[in-house]
Scaffold this active site. Structure first.
Site, PDB file in Angstrom:
ATOM      1  N   SER A 265     -86.851 -78.653  50.134  1.00  0.00           N
ATOM      2  CA  SER A 265     -87.820 -79.302  49.260  1.00  0.00           C
ATOM      3  C   SER A 265     -88.514 -80.475  49.947  1.00  0.00           C
ATOM      4  O   SER A 265     -89.084 -80.279  51.010  1.00  0.00           O
ATOM      5  CB  SER A 265     -87.098 -79.728  47.984  1.00  0.00           C
ATOM      6  OG  SER A 265     -88.018 -79.836  46.960  1.00  0.00           O
ATOM      7  N   LYS A 269     -90.261 -80.448  53.785  1.00  0.00           N
ATOM      8  CA  LYS A 269     -91.600 -80.844  54.237  1.00  0.00           C
ATOM      9  C   LYS A 269     -91.435 -81.722  55.494  1.00  0.00           C
ATOM     10  O   LYS A 269     -92.141 -81.558  56.492  1.00  0.00           O
ATOM     11  CB  LYS A 269     -92.331 -81.645  53.147  1.00  0.00           C
ATOM     12  CG  LYS A 269     -92.420 -80.945  51.769  1.00  0.00           C
ATOM     13  CD  LYS A 269     -93.148 -81.798  50.744  1.00  0.00           C
ATOM     14  CE  LYS A 269     -92.750 -81.626  49.282  1.00  0.00           C
ATOM     15  NZ  LYS A 269     -92.988 -80.392  48.614  1.00  0.00           N
ATOM     16  N   TRP A 356     -92.652 -73.178  41.113  1.00  0.00           N
ATOM     17  CA  TRP A 356     -93.291 -74.471  41.394  1.00  0.00           C
ATOM     18  C   TRP A 356     -93.614 -74.603  42.883  1.00  0.00           C
ATOM     19  O   TRP A 356     -94.610 -75.186  43.286  1.00  0.00           O
ATOM     20  CB  TRP A 356     -92.327 -75.567  40.938  1.00  0.00           C
ATOM     21  CG  TRP A 356     -92.799 -76.980  41.046  1.00  0.00           C
ATOM     22  CD1 TRP A 356     -92.282 -77.955  41.837  1.00  0.00           C
ATOM     23  CD2 TRP A 356     -93.868 -77.600  40.304  1.00  0.00           C
ATOM     24  NE1 TRP A 356     -92.951 -79.140  41.645  1.00  0.00           N
ATOM     25  CE2 TRP A 356     -93.936 -78.954  40.703  1.00  0.00           C
ATOM     26  CE3 TRP A 356     -94.779 -77.141  39.349  1.00  0.00           C
ATOM     27  CZ2 TRP A 356     -94.875 -79.853  40.187  1.00  0.00           C
ATOM     28  CZ3 TRP A 356     -95.695 -78.038  38.826  1.00  0.00           C
ATOM     29  CH2 TRP A 356     -95.736 -79.369  39.258  1.00  0.00           C
ATOM     30  N   HIS A 406     -84.756 -73.411  42.451  1.00  0.00           N
ATOM     31  CA  HIS A 406     -85.020 -74.422  43.474  1.00  0.00           C
ATOM     32  C   HIS A 406     -83.719 -75.106  43.905  1.00  0.00           C
ATOM     33  O   HIS A 406     -83.199 -75.967  43.188  1.00  0.00           O
ATOM     34  CB  HIS A 406     -85.983 -75.433  42.856  1.00  0.00           C
ATOM     35  CG  HIS A 406     -86.504 -76.435  43.820  1.00  0.00           C
ATOM     36  ND1 HIS A 406     -87.370 -76.116  44.839  1.00  0.00           N
ATOM     37  CD2 HIS A 406     -86.282 -77.768  43.921  1.00  0.00           C
ATOM     38  CE1 HIS A 406     -87.661 -77.203  45.513  1.00  0.00           C
ATOM     39  NE2 HIS A 406     -87.009 -78.223  44.989  1.00  0.00           N
TER      40      HIS A 406
END
Ligand code: GTR
Length: 437
Positions: A265, A269, A356, A406
């Protein structure tokens, strides 16, 4: 009366258009038509047909575009006074299975409060130096295991009812709070080490935190705010990952040529951005990194540039806000971030219910980085269509989508380790049959 009516209509229109721009889209048929920027066409319009031109010209251009427009520029200033101190060590940790050490990195004598504690687990019976997985954590090093030897962070931590963090201070209650995300024993059983640091050691995951973050060490005198193209939290965490690698180069138990940078998550990044910039990372892994990570921004599916910048204004540079609801004007898209990792192996993982993060957008980035890998004579992800759930593909780019939401789960780790085995130890490693190689 007429004027009132007109004002009301204008207000309704404004609210509707705001809602349209802000509401996330989860309908594939509503994904806008888009054209991706070509990773192999230079700014002057010339084509990249050789690896030399890619490495010397186009790669540098794309890095600059990401720096100026998305993550902010990472300063290249060297900190001359970095020091390393082993602050705890246990050679028989985890019931004798692991070596555990914590290394305090101090960056600058002027600011002793800026320090980073790297927590490292290594297999006990290793010969020579071992390859390690490296990732940022977001609650403090103590989140990874209930091992009593880990020092609970004393730094600011975001309050959390779930993890019983109040007054922005972590307590014993958060020890091992996320251990399921860090399968340390399985990792060391497979011959790898695992290392991590707390994001707040480098930059708090909080709005308005300029003076608290590592950015301060590189700021101009009196500067209190980042310039529009200067680095923000994700850039700072990526920088921290590279500083861990600097340390590994000094530790004879760790193989600095075989460091796998990964993250889930928001830390996914950061891992991608670290891997894109720092070619010393041998393998790069993104887990559910979504918007601003592996997902194609132009798809505007799930989290969008506008939504992420509104909720997390401290993650990306000021210039990125210019692309709120204007993704089609971005000079880059996230397939180019994956391409920056070429020719090194990179793995992108998604989860079926994590809409998402836009699983399809994550796959498409992996796929559209392919032409750059081809330039090196390598297969990218090697498939045209998105693999089915629980059917990983391994080439120079790996991809899987698993069941569930997630998170980063043992399933993900198992394939991350298989993929790494495949690239470090070759096709003859035990995983070959499992993924049909
Ligand atoms: C979400 C955010 C995502 C992702 C995630 C996380 O709230 O919208 O971009 O980074 O947090 O880090 O878990």
């Amino acid at each position: 009366m007429k004027i009132l009516k007109l004002v009301t209509i204008m207000l309704i229109c404004a609210v509707q258009s705001f809602a349209q721009e802000s509401a996330p889209n989860f309908d594939e048929t509503l994904v806008p038509f888009y054209t991706l920027p070509d990773p192999l066409t230079c700014m002057d319009g010339s084509k990249v047909t050789t690896t030399e031109k890619w490495t010397n010209v186009r790669r540098a251009e794309i890095l600059k575009l990401f720096s100026d427009n998305v993550y902010g520029v990472t300063p290249d200033g060297i900190l001359p006074e970095v020091s390393y101190e082993v602050i705890s060590e246990d050679r028989v940790a985890l019931n004798g299975k692991a070596i555990r050490k914590e290394v305090l990195v101090k960056f600058d004598k002027r600011y002793p409060e800026f320090n980073m504690s790297i927590l490292i687990y290594l297999p006990v019976c290793h010969k020579g130096s071992v390859p390690v997985f490296l990732a940022v954590n977001t609650l403090g090093n103590q989140e990874v295991s209930d091992d009593q030897g880990i020092i609970v962070t004393k730094k600011w931590v975001r309050n959390s009812e779930k993890y019983k963090i109040t007054n922005n201070s972590a307590t014993e209650a958060s020890r091992g709070a996320r251990s399921y995300r860090w399968p340390i024993e399985s990792i060391i059983e497979r011959g790898y080490g695992i290392a991590t640091f707390y994001c707040g050691d480098i930059d708090r995951d909080d709005k308005d935190d300029y003076s608290q973050g590592i950015q301060k060490l590189f700021a101009r005198e009196g500067q209190t705010k980042a310039d529009a193209n200067e680095w923000a939290a994700i850039g700072a965490w990526a920088w921290g990952l590279s500083r861990c690698l600097d340390y590994f180069e000094t530790d004879s138990e760790i193989d600095p040529a075989r460091v796998v940078v990964l993250g889930h998550s928001r830390t996914g990044k950061a891992a991608l951005w670290a891997g894109a910039q720092d070619t010393r990372f041998a393998v790069v892994i993104s887990n559910d990194s979504g918007c601003g990570g592996a997902a194609i921004s132009r798809r505007c599916f799930g989290e969008t540039v506008n939504l992420i910048n509104s909720k997390f204004p401290h993650w990306f540079c000021g210039n990125f806000k210019k692309f709120n609801n204007k993704e089609d004007q971005l000079p880059v898209d996230q397939h180019m971030l994956i391409a920056l990792i070429a020719p090194r192996p990179v793995y992108v993982a998604s989860a079926e219910d994590d809409r998402w993060s836009d699983p399809k957008g994550e796959f498409l980035s992996a796929k559209h980085a392919g032409p750059v890998y081809s330039l090196f004579g390598l297969k990218g992800v090697g498939v045209q269509d998105m693999p089915k759930v629980s059917q990983p593909v391994f080439n120079q780019i790996g991809y899987h989508i698993r069941k569930g939401g997630h998170d980063i789960l043992p399933y993900d780790w198992e394939y991350f380790m298989d993929f790494t085995d495949y690239h470090f130890y070759g096709k003859n490693s035990s995983i070959s049959q499992k993924v049909g190689l």
